[in-house]
Write a protein that holds these residues in place. Structure first.
Motif, mmCIF file in Angstrom:
data_model
loop_
_atom_site.group_PDB
_atom_site.id
_atom_site.type_symbol
_atom_site.label_atom_id
_atom_site.label_comp_id
_atom_site.label_asym_id
_atom_site.label_seq_id
_atom_site.Cartn_x
_atom_site.Cartn_y
_atom_site.Cartn_z
ATOM 1 N N LEU A 61 29.776 -2.274 84.097
ATOM 2 C CA LEU A 61 27.634 -2.642 84.069
ATOM 3 C C LEU A 61 27.729 -2.466 82.394
ATOM 4 N N ALA A 62 27.254 -3.219 82.433
ATOM 5 C CA ALA A 62 26.837 -3.148 80.880
ATOM 6 C C ALA A 62 25.380 -3.371 80.561
ATOM 7 N N LEU A 63 24.916 -2.076 80.096
ATOM 8 C CA LEU A 63 23.903 -1.955 80.512
ATOM 9 C C LEU A 63 22.666 -2.268 79.225
ATOM 10 N N GLU A 64 22.650 -3.440 78.125
ATOM 11 C CA GLU A 64 22.377 -4.068 77.323
ATOM 12 C C GLU A 64 21.215 -4.916 78.299
ATOM 13 N N GLY A 65 20.351 -4.191 77.579
ATOM 14 C CA GLY A 65 18.978 -5.402 78.140
ATOM 15 C C GLY A 65 18.699 -5.351 80.028
ATOM 16 N N SER A 66 19.314 -4.160 80.537
ATOM 17 C CA SER A 66 19.065 -3.426 82.131
ATOM 18 C C SER A 66 18.381 -2.059 82.125
ATOM 19 N N ASP A 67 17.500 -1.964 83.039
ATOM 20 C CA ASP A 67 17.351 -1.077 83.453
ATOM 21 C C ASP A 67 17.263 -1.065 84.808
ATOM 22 N N PHE A 68 16.432 0.089 85.862
ATOM 23 C CA PHE A 68 16.351 0.508 86.785
ATOM 24 C C PHE A 68 15.050 0.460 87.911
ATOM 25 N N GLU A 69 14.768 0.578 88.257
ATOM 26 C CA GLU A 69 13.740 0.718 89.134
ATOM 27 C C GLU A 69 13.716 1.423 90.626
ATOM 28 N N SER A 70 13.291 2.625 90.902
ATOM 29 C CA SER A 70 13.681 3.038 92.227
ATOM 30 C C SER A 70 12.540 2.503 93.008
ATOM 31 N N THR A 71 12.749 1.425 94.082
ATOM 32 C CA THR A 71 12.258 0.615 95.173
ATOM 33 C C THR A 71 11.706 1.048 96.470
ATOM 34 N N GLY A 72 12.567 2.281 96.718
ATOM 35 C CA GLY A 72 12.458 2.627 98.121
ATOM 36 C C GLY A 72 13.338 3.823 98.475
ATOM 37 N N SER A 73 13.301 4.431 99.912
ATOM 38 C CA SER A 73 13.778 5.625 99.701
ATOM 39 C C SER A 73 13.739 6.188 101.213
ATOM 40 N N VAL A 74 14.741 6.089 101.872
ATOM 41 C CA VAL A 74 14.687 6.678 103.199
ATOM 42 C C VAL A 74 15.753 8.288 103.380
ATOM 43 N N SER A 75 15.067 8.879 104.384
ATOM 44 C CA SER A 75 15.325 10.392 104.674
ATOM 45 C C SER A 75 15.518 10.714 106.500
ATOM 46 N N ASP A 76 16.557 10.976 106.884
ATOM 47 C CA ASP A 76 17.656 10.720 107.560
ATOM 48 C C ASP A 76 17.807 12.031 108.682
ATOM 49 N N GLU A 77 17.934 11.829 110.045
ATOM 50 C CA GLU A 77 17.583 13.236 110.665
ATOM 51 C C GLU A 77 18.865 14.085 109.880
ATOM 52 N N LEU A 78 19.989 14.174 109.362
ATOM 53 C CA LEU A 78 21.006 14.675 108.788
ATOM 54 C C LEU A 78 20.493 15.202 107.795
ATOM 55 N N ARG A 101 17.774 6.545 90.477
ATOM 56 C CA ARG A 101 18.102 5.607 89.874
ATOM 57 C C ARG A 101 18.370 6.339 87.789
ATOM 58 N N ASP A 102 18.026 7.537 87.279
ATOM 59 C CA ASP A 102 19.078 7.407 85.998
ATOM 60 C C ASP A 102 20.128 8.050 86.439
ATOM 61 N N PHE A 103 20.911 8.404 87.562
ATOM 62 C CA PHE A 103 22.655 8.349 88.052
ATOM 63 C C PHE A 103 22.634 7.366 87.842
ATOM 64 N N VAL A 104 22.335 5.752 88.512
ATOM 65 C CA VAL A 104 22.621 4.866 88.073
ATOM 66 C C VAL A 104 22.965 4.422 87.166
ATOM 67 N N ARG A 105 22.149 4.768 86.232
ATOM 68 C CA ARG A 105 22.384 4.262 84.874
ATOM 69 C C ARG A 105 23.552 5.152 83.930
ATOM 70 N N ALA A 106 23.748 6.524 84.279
ATOM 71 C CA ALA A 106 24.332 7.109 84.380
ATOM 72 C C ALA A 106 26.365 7.068 84.303
ATOM 73 N N ASN A 107 26.368 5.967 85.231
ATOM 74 C CA ASN A 107 27.026 5.269 86.371
ATOM 75 C C ASN A 107 27.708 4.205 85.780
ATOM 76 N N ALA A 108 27.161 3.463 84.609
ATOM 77 C CA ALA A 108 27.091 2.345 83.667
ATOM 78 C C ALA A 108 28.655 1.817 84.161
ATOM 79 N N ALA A 109 29.511 2.885 83.333
ATOM 80 C CA ALA A 109 30.852 2.676 83.527
ATOM 81 C C ALA A 109 31.969 2.485 84.651
ATOM 82 N N LEU A 110 31.202 3.809 85.340
ATOM 83 C CA LEU A 110 31.686 3.506 86.557
ATOM 84 C C LEU A 110 31.601 1.888 87.671
#
Length: 127
Positions: free
Chosen positions: A70-87, A58-67
Protein backbone atom coordinates in the motif's frame (compact mmCIF):
# COMPACT_ATOMS: atom_id res chain seq x y z
CA UNK A 1 -25.42 -37.05 0.63
CA UNK A 2 -25.52 -35.05 -2.60
CA UNK A 3 -25.56 -31.79 -0.62
CA UNK A 4 -22.55 -32.90 1.45
CA UNK A 5 -20.64 -33.79 -1.72
CA UNK A 6 -21.48 -30.42 -3.27
CA UNK A 7 -20.32 -28.51 -0.18
CA UNK A 8 -17.10 -30.56 -0.03
CA UNK A 9 -16.34 -29.87 -3.69
CA UNK A 10 -16.99 -26.15 -3.21
CA UNK A 11 -14.63 -26.01 -0.22
CA UNK A 12 -11.91 -27.87 -2.10
CA UNK A 13 -12.28 -25.53 -5.07
CA UNK A 14 -12.09 -22.46 -2.85
CA UNK A 15 -9.01 -23.81 -1.07
CA UNK A 16 -7.25 -24.46 -4.36
CA UNK A 17 -7.99 -20.91 -5.49
CA UNK A 18 -5.91 -19.40 -2.66
CA UNK A 19 -2.47 -18.31 -3.87
CA UNK A 20 -0.08 -18.70 -0.94
CA UNK A 21 3.36 -17.12 -0.75
CA UNK A 22 5.79 -16.77 2.15
CA UNK A 23 7.03 -13.25 2.94
CA UNK A 24 10.74 -12.54 3.45
CA UNK A 25 11.35 -16.10 4.66
CA UNK A 26 9.33 -15.30 7.81
CA UNK A 27 6.44 -17.33 9.16
CA UNK A 28 3.96 -15.09 7.41
CA UNK A 29 1.71 -16.17 4.56
CA UNK A 30 -0.18 -13.86 2.25
CA UNK A 31 -3.13 -15.40 0.46
CA UNK A 32 -4.79 -13.59 -2.38
CA UNK A 33 -8.42 -14.47 -1.82
CA UNK A 34 -10.35 -13.34 -4.86
CA UNK A 35 -8.01 -11.93 -7.50
CA UNK A 36 -9.41 -8.42 -6.85
CA UNK A 37 -7.11 -7.31 -4.05
CA UNK A 38 -8.63 -9.08 -1.06
CA UNK A 39 -5.97 -10.75 1.06
CA UNK A 40 -5.64 -12.92 4.13
CA UNK A 41 -2.33 -12.57 5.99
CA UNK A 42 -1.56 -15.10 8.70
CA UNK A 43 1.35 -15.94 10.97
CA UNK A 44 3.29 -14.21 13.70
CA UNK A 45 2.63 -10.69 12.45
CA UNK A 46 3.76 -8.73 15.48
CA UNK A 47 2.61 -7.12 18.68
CA UNK A 48 0.07 -4.33 19.11
CA UNK A 49 1.40 -1.36 21.05
CA UNK A 50 0.02 -0.73 24.51
CA UNK A 51 -3.23 1.20 24.70
CA UNK A 52 -6.66 0.88 23.18
CA UNK A 53 -6.88 -2.03 20.75
CA UNK A 54 -8.73 0.09 18.21
CA UNK A 55 -5.99 2.73 18.01
CA UNK A 56 -3.22 0.13 18.19
CA UNK A 57 -4.77 -1.86 15.32
CA UNK A 58 -5.07 1.26 13.17
CA UNK A 59 -1.40 2.04 13.80
CA UNK A 60 -0.48 -1.59 13.07
CA UNK A 61 -2.04 -1.33 9.60
CA UNK A 62 -0.11 1.90 8.95
CA UNK A 63 3.15 0.30 10.11
CA UNK A 64 2.64 -2.68 7.79
CA UNK A 65 1.95 -0.71 4.60
CA UNK A 66 4.80 -2.47 2.76
CA UNK A 67 3.45 -5.92 3.64
CA UNK A 68 0.04 -4.78 2.42
CA UNK A 69 1.61 -3.34 -0.75
CA UNK A 70 0.00 0.00 0.00
CA UNK A 71 1.25 3.45 -0.92
CA UNK A 72 0.45 5.68 2.06
CA UNK A 73 0.54 9.07 0.34
CA UNK A 74 -2.88 10.59 0.95
CA UNK A 75 -4.11 7.47 2.80
CA UNK A 76 -5.10 7.24 6.42
CA UNK A 77 -7.05 4.76 8.52
CA UNK A 78 -9.80 4.93 11.12
CA UNK A 79 -10.93 2.14 13.44
CA UNK A 80 -14.66 1.67 12.96
CA UNK A 81 -15.47 -1.24 15.23
CA UNK A 82 -14.14 -3.90 17.54
CA UNK A 83 -15.42 -7.29 18.66
CA UNK A 84 -13.97 -9.51 21.37
CA UNK A 85 -14.88 -13.18 21.33
CA UNK A 86 -15.10 -15.95 23.93
CA UNK A 87 -11.50 -17.00 23.15
CA UNK A 88 -10.20 -13.60 24.27
CA UNK A 89 -9.37 -12.57 20.71
CA UNK A 90 -10.10 -9.07 19.47
CA UNK A 91 -11.08 -8.28 15.88
CA UNK A 92 -10.78 -4.61 14.90
CA UNK A 93 -12.22 -3.26 11.64
CA UNK A 94 -10.10 -0.51 10.10
CA UNK A 95 -11.53 1.76 7.37
CA UNK A 96 -9.19 3.16 4.73
CA UNK A 97 -9.50 6.90 4.11
CA UNK A 98 -8.05 8.99 1.30
CA UNK A 99 -7.77 12.77 1.65
CA UNK A 100 -10.24 12.61 4.53
CA UNK A 101 -12.89 10.53 2.74
CA UNK A 102 -13.79 6.87 3.30
CA UNK A 103 -12.56 4.57 0.53
CA UNK A 104 -15.48 2.38 -0.55
CA UNK A 105 -14.40 -1.25 -0.17
CA UNK A 106 -11.19 -0.26 1.63
CA UNK A 107 -11.41 -2.19 4.90
CA UNK A 108 -9.03 -4.40 6.82
CA UNK A 109 -9.61 -6.44 9.95
CA UNK A 110 -6.79 -6.96 12.45
CA UNK A 111 -7.10 -10.13 14.56
CA UNK A 112 -5.15 -10.31 17.85
CA UNK A 113 -5.08 -12.63 20.83
CA UNK A 114 -5.57 -11.70 24.48
CA UNK A 115 -1.89 -10.71 24.78
CA UNK A 116 -2.06 -8.33 21.81
CA UNK A 117 -0.18 -10.61 19.39
CA UNK A 118 -1.50 -10.15 15.85
CA UNK A 119 -2.04 -13.54 14.22
CA UNK A 120 -4.06 -12.52 11.15
CA UNK A 121 -5.28 -9.61 9.04
CA UNK A 122 -7.73 -9.73 6.19
CA UNK A 123 -9.60 -7.43 3.87
CA UNK A 124 -9.02 -5.18 0.90
CA UNK A 125 -7.12 -1.91 0.68
CA UNK A 126 -6.95 0.17 -2.49
CA UNK A 127 -3.97 2.06 -3.91
Amino acid sequence: MRRMLTVTLMLLSATAAFAMRPVDGRSIEVREVDGRGATLITGNLGQLRAGARTDASRDFVRANAALLQLALEGSDFESTGSVSDELGQTHVRVQQRFNGLDVVGGEYIVHSDAGGHVFAMNGRLLN
